[in-house]
Enzyme design. Structure first.
Site, PDB file in Angstrom:
ATOM      1  N   SER A 127     -43.996  20.340 -14.334  1.00 32.06           N
ATOM      2  CA  SER A 127     -42.570  20.586 -14.597  1.00 32.06           C
ATOM      3  C   SER A 127     -41.946  21.689 -13.752  1.00 32.06           C
ATOM      4  CB  SER A 127     -42.360  20.891 -16.083  1.00 32.06           C
ATOM      5  OG  SER A 127     -42.477  19.708 -16.846  1.00 32.06           O
ATOM      6  N   LYS A 130     -38.872  20.842 -11.837  1.00 28.40           N
ATOM      7  CA  LYS A 130     -37.511  20.953 -12.359  1.00 28.40           C
ATOM      8  C   LYS A 130     -36.722  22.099 -11.732  1.00 28.40           C
ATOM      9  CE  LYS A 130     -38.615  18.755 -16.801  1.00 28.40           C
ATOM     10  NZ  LYS A 130     -40.065  18.632 -16.871  1.00 28.40           N
ATOM     11  N   SER A 184     -37.746  22.248 -20.907  1.00 34.69           N
ATOM     12  CA  SER A 184     -38.460  21.385 -19.974  1.00 34.69           C
ATOM     13  C   SER A 184     -38.435  19.914 -20.378  1.00 34.69           C
ATOM     14  CB  SER A 184     -39.915  21.846 -19.811  1.00 34.69           C
ATOM     15  OG  SER A 184     -40.463  21.372 -18.606  1.00 34.69           O
TER      16      SER A 184
END
Length: 349
Positions: A127, A130, A184
């Site tokens: 993640s 991101k 997230s």
């Protein structure tokens, strides 16, 4: 009669010649007098003459500034403001930081590499992907614009973090970015990608183009959220390049520093849907303590089976100097935060 006329013509020419020579001398004399007056004004500072190009460091146009501008036309090297890492750096460190993944600690003020291990080795970013998703959205979107979800948000992968978006749901880009970076949520990443890029595929092109512009040439994004894909990879060093660019954005900095977020978005029928979650960053939650005289500003976590446990942070020392630290592919949450804490201790070594 003819002779008389010739004489008159001769005397007339002589008269004109004398007058011409006198006129030329008079003109030269006047020129010399004007030159003398001009030089007197320049060297004495007297007179009423005004000069528009004075030699002054403050003048917009002057000899000083012409020279200065010529001297500053040299192009700045691409890496002039970057920490450059060519290999492992561990000299002077104490204790065992090295794990099975990659670690890095960089002083942004001095561009000094305090620690580096396997930073150019390709890894799954999970993640931390991101960060780039947010950066591209912030550069190309309007925070107040309304995003509408499609079936693209329907992620069925086991263990994927979701905020509960359904087709037809709406929220602003500002809301989506906060849910993306604080909690997230993977469905929020798909919502952002489709609305900002026009399609997920085009948004991925934008992500990869931005990565290459930043020099992150060992990176390829195959999705906007970081769930495992064989063609989705990066390096610890490339993540530094991306994160360094992202923290230039005021909104990004504000979001990564938040400990929780609560908001309301709406379904296709206008019914309110509540969202309230804490950050995934244990330093910000208070469950992990940074070393003395080090303040964790914020960052991004990431965890998948393929990537392991990952974390990138922006921190500051007691004088306010910024540092970026990265730990990739830790075997557990405890190992991740222990290794990150050991890295941050190097700030004051």
């Amino acid at each position: 009669m003819k002779c008389t006329n010739n004489k008159r013509l001769f005397f007339h020419k002589e008269k004109l010649s004398v007058e011409g020579r006198f006129s030329m001398k008079k003109t030269k004399l006047l020129s010399l007098l004007c030159m003398a007056a001009l030089l007197t004004g320049v060297f004495s500072g007297c007179g009423s003459l005004a000069y528009d190009m004075a030699y002054s460091v403050d003048a917009a146009v002057s000899g000083f500034n012409v020279v200065r501008r010529q001297e500053t036309r040299t192009a700045s090297p691409f890496a002039s403001e970057l920490c450059v890492v060519t290999g492992d750096v561990s000299e002077g460190t104490e204790g065992e930081i090295v794990g099975t993944g990659a670690e890095m600690l960089l002083d942004l003020r001095t561009c000094q590499v305090l620690y580096a291990h396997n930073v150019h080795e390709r890894v799954h970013p999970a993640s931390i992907t991101k960060v780039m998703t947010a950066l591209v959205a912030l550069e190309n979107g309007n925070l107040e614009s309304t995003l509408t979800a499609t079936s693209a948000v329907n992620i069925t992968e086991s263990g994927a973090v979701l905020c509960g978006l359904k087709s037809g749901d709406t929220m602003t880009l500002d809301q989506a970015l906060r849910i993306l970076l604080i909690y997230s949520a993977n469905d929020a990443a798909m919502l952002i990608a489709e609305n900002i890029g026009g399609s997920v595929e085009h948004f991925l092109e934008m992500m990869n183009q931005k990565a290459h512009e930043l020099g992150a040439t060992n990176t390829n994004f195959a999705n906007p959220h970081g769930l495992t894909d064989i063609n989705h990879y990066t390096t610890a060093y490339d993540l530094y390049l991306i994160f360094k660019e992202a923290i230039k954005n005021e909104t990004f900095n504000e979001i990564i520093h938040m400990t929780s977020y609560q908001t309301t978005f709406y379904d296709k029928n206008g019914k309110a849907k509540e969202f309230k979650k804490q950050t995934t960053n244990l330093f910000l939650k208070g469950e992990r303590k940074a070393p003395e005289n080090v303040t964790v500003i914020g960052g991004k976590t990431g965890t998948t089976n393929a990537a392991g446990h990952c974390l990138i942070l922006l921190s500051r020392d007691e004088s306010g100097s910024p540092y970026i630290s990265v730990v990739m592919r830790a075997g557990s949450s405890d190992e991740l935060y222990n290794r990150m804490t050991d890295l941050l201790k190097e700030i004051h070594k």
